[in-house]
Design a protein around this motif. Structure first.
Motif, short mmCIF file in Angstrom:
data_model
loop_
_atom_site.label_atom_id
_atom_site.label_comp_id
_atom_site.label_asym_id
_atom_site.label_seq_id
_atom_site.Cartn_x
_atom_site.Cartn_y
_atom_site.Cartn_z
N ILE A 238 20.55 55.74 21.37
CA ILE A 238 19.11 55.93 21.56
C ILE A 238 18.64 56.83 20.42
O ILE A 238 19.26 57.86 20.16
N VAL A 239 17.57 56.43 19.76
CA VAL A 239 17.12 57.13 18.55
C VAL A 239 15.66 57.55 18.72
O VAL A 239 14.84 56.81 19.27
N ILE A 240 15.36 58.75 18.25
CA ILE A 240 13.98 59.24 18.21
C ILE A 240 13.76 59.92 16.86
O ILE A 240 14.63 60.64 16.38
N LEU A 241 12.61 59.67 16.27
CA LEU A 241 12.23 60.35 15.03
C LEU A 241 11.22 61.43 15.39
O LEU A 241 10.12 61.13 15.87
N LEU A 242 11.58 62.68 15.19
CA LEU A 242 10.74 63.80 15.62
C LEU A 242 9.93 64.36 14.45
O LEU A 242 10.05 65.52 14.04
N ASP A 243 9.09 63.50 13.89
CA ASP A 243 8.08 63.92 12.92
C ASP A 243 6.97 62.89 12.92
O ASP A 243 6.99 61.93 13.71
N SER A 244 5.98 63.07 12.04
CA SER A 244 4.79 62.24 12.08
C SER A 244 5.06 60.75 11.90
O SER A 244 4.25 59.91 12.32
N PHE B 148 27.64 59.62 9.50
CA PHE B 148 27.08 58.50 8.75
C PHE B 148 27.90 58.25 7.49
O PHE B 148 28.51 59.17 6.92
N PRO B 149 27.88 57.01 7.02
CA PRO B 149 28.58 56.71 5.76
C PRO B 149 27.85 57.33 4.58
O PRO B 149 26.69 57.77 4.69
N GLU B 150 28.51 57.41 3.47
CA GLU B 150 27.88 57.93 2.26
C GLU B 150 26.67 57.08 1.89
O GLU B 150 26.65 55.86 2.07
N GLY B 151 25.64 57.75 1.39
CA GLY B 151 24.45 57.02 0.95
C GLY B 151 23.55 56.56 2.07
O GLY B 151 22.84 55.56 1.94
N ALA B 152 23.56 57.28 3.22
CA ALA B 152 22.71 56.89 4.34
C ALA B 152 21.23 57.08 4.01
O ALA B 152 20.36 56.48 4.65
N SER B 153 20.94 57.93 3.03
CA SER B 153 19.57 58.09 2.55
C SER B 153 19.60 58.36 1.06
O SER B 153 20.43 59.13 0.56
N THR C 256 8.36 55.53 0.78
CA THR C 256 7.33 56.09 1.65
C THR C 256 7.91 57.02 2.70
O THR C 256 7.19 57.85 3.27
N TYR C 257 9.19 56.87 3.00
CA TYR C 257 9.86 57.78 3.93
C TYR C 257 11.35 57.80 3.61
O TYR C 257 11.93 56.77 3.25
N GLY C 258 11.95 58.97 3.78
CA GLY C 258 13.39 59.09 3.55
C GLY C 258 13.92 60.38 4.12
O GLY C 258 13.16 61.32 4.38
N GLY C 259 15.21 60.43 4.34
CA GLY C 259 15.83 61.64 4.86
C GLY C 259 16.31 61.47 6.28
O GLY C 259 15.86 60.58 7.01
N MET C 260 17.26 62.34 6.67
CA MET C 260 17.95 62.21 7.94
C MET C 260 17.71 63.37 8.89
O MET C 260 18.14 63.35 10.04
N ASP C 261 16.99 64.40 8.45
CA ASP C 261 16.96 65.67 9.17
C ASP C 261 16.23 65.63 10.50
O ASP C 261 16.55 66.42 11.40
#
Length: 293
Positions: A224-230, A134-139, A174-179
Motif C-alpha cells: 500500500i503506497v501513499i505520497l505525502l506531499d502536494s 529499492f534497486p539502484e537508480g530508483a530515482s 516534473t516530479y522525482g525523489g523517494m523521500d
C-alpha cells in the motif's frame, strides 16, 4: 477464514460436551426437543455471533452499519484475503466510520508545507511503515530537486489539483525523489496509521492511497503506497483520451526508461496548466483485497 473454522469447532465442542454430560440412557433416549434446546443455546452464544461476523472484531457492538456490512472479510470474494490484512474493517467501513461522505461536495482545504510534514511525522512515529530496499537508480532526480508545481483548486469542479509554476518542455522532469512516500505491507499497519489521523486527514489519506507491485532488490513487493506531499493532489486522466477530453500530460514518455519514482512532461506544459497523470499506469486496485481492505 481461520477464525470462522476455529469458532465453529469451539461451538461444536460445547454441544458435544453438553450431550456427553447426560447419563448414557438419556443420551440414547433424549427427545429431539432437548437437541433443539441445546441448539438454541448454541445459536445465542457469543461464540456463534463472532463466527457469523467472521472475525470483524474491529466493529463495535453499537456499530450496526459495520456489523451488518457484507463487504467485510467473509465467505465472499474478500474471504480470499491473505493473512497480511484479513482482520479489521475494510476501506469502505473505515470511510463510513470517519464519515468521509460528509466531506464530499464542499471545497476541501489545501495542505501547507507544515501540514505535509505533520503527516510524514505521524507516519514515522507510528512505526508501522514497511522497510523497502529499492534497486539502484530508483530515482534520477538530482539532489535538492523541487517539482515545478503548486497546489490549488481546479476551475472545472474536480476539486484540488496541482499546477505548473512555469513553462515546462516536453521530456522535462516534473516530479522525482523517494523521500515523501509511505509504504505498508499489511492492512493492519495501514489501519494503525489511519487511526493516528484526524477524520479529515484520514479521509484524505484513504483517497490518496493506492496498491502496487513495487520494484525492490529481490523482484517486486505488493504494498500500500501513499505520497505525502502536494503531488498526491494530481488528478487522473487517460493518456489516450477522446477528442475534447483531458489527457495525461505527465508520466513516463514513450521510449524512455524512467526510474520508478520519476515523472516527466509528456507534452509541452504552460505555466498554470494542471498536471494530470494516468492512474492506470501504476495503481493496481485489485490488490486491496489481499490486504483485507
Amino acid at each position: 477464514g481461520q477464525l470462522r473454522r476455529t469458532t465453529k469447532n469451539k461451538a461444536g465442542t460445547f454441544l458435544f460436551l453438553s450431550m456427553s454430560a447426560l447419563p448414557a440412557t438419556m443420551r440414547r433416549t433424549a427427545p429431539s426437543c432437548l437437541s433443539w434446546f441445546l441448539l438454541s443455546l448454541l445459536l445465542s452464544s457469543p461464540h456463534f455471533a463472532v463466527a457469523e461476523n467472521d472475525g470483524s472484531s474491529s466493529c463495535s457492538s453499537s456499530d450496526q452499519e459495520c456489523s451488518r456490512d457484507n463487504d467485510g472479510i467473509g465467505e465472499g470474494s474478500r474471504g480470499r484475503a491473505s493473512r497480511r490484512g484479513r482482520r479489521g474493517p475494510t476501506l469502505r467501513q473505515l470511510e463510513r466510520q470517519r464519515k468521509c461522505n460528509a466531506h464530499d461536495g464542499g471545497e476541501r482545504p489545501l495542505y501547507t508545507d507544515e501540514d505535509w510534514e505533520r503527516l510524514r511525522r505521524l507516519y514515522r512515529e507510528a512505526g508501522v511503515g514497511a522497510t523497502v530496499e529499492f534497486p539502484e537508480g530508483a530515482s534520477a532526480a538530482p539532489p535538492g530537486f523541487v517539482p515545478p508545481m503548486v497546489a490549488g483548486q481546479t476551475a472545472d469542479g474536480k476539486g484540488r489539483g496541482v499546477f505548473a509554476t512555469r513553462d515546462i518542455a516536453k521530456g522535462e522532469m516534473t516530479y522525482g525523489g523517494m523521500d515523501n512516500y509511505a509504504y505498508f505491507s499489511t492492512g493492519e499497519a495501514y489501519r494503525t496509521f489511519i487511526g493516528a489521523l484526524s477524520d479529515a486527514e484520514a479521509c484524505d489519506v484513504m483517497m490518496w492511497s493506492w496498491t502496487q507491485r513495487v520494484p525492490v532488490k529481490q523482484g517486486f513487493e505488493k504494498l500500500i503506497v501513499i505520497l505525502l506531499d502536494s503531488n498526491s493532489l494530481q488528478n487522473d486522466a487517460p493518456r489516450n483520451g477522446r477528442k475534447g477530453q483531458q489527457v495525461a500530460n505527465t508520466g513516463c514518455p514513450a521510449g524512455k526508461e524512467c526510474a520508478w519514482f520519476d515523472e516527466y512532461a509528456l507534452i509541452d506544459i504552460r505555466e498554470g496548466d494542471e498536471f494530470l497523470c494516468d492512474y492506470v499506469e501504476f495503481a493496481e486496485s485489485d490488490l486491496w483485497e489481499e490486504f483485507g481492505l
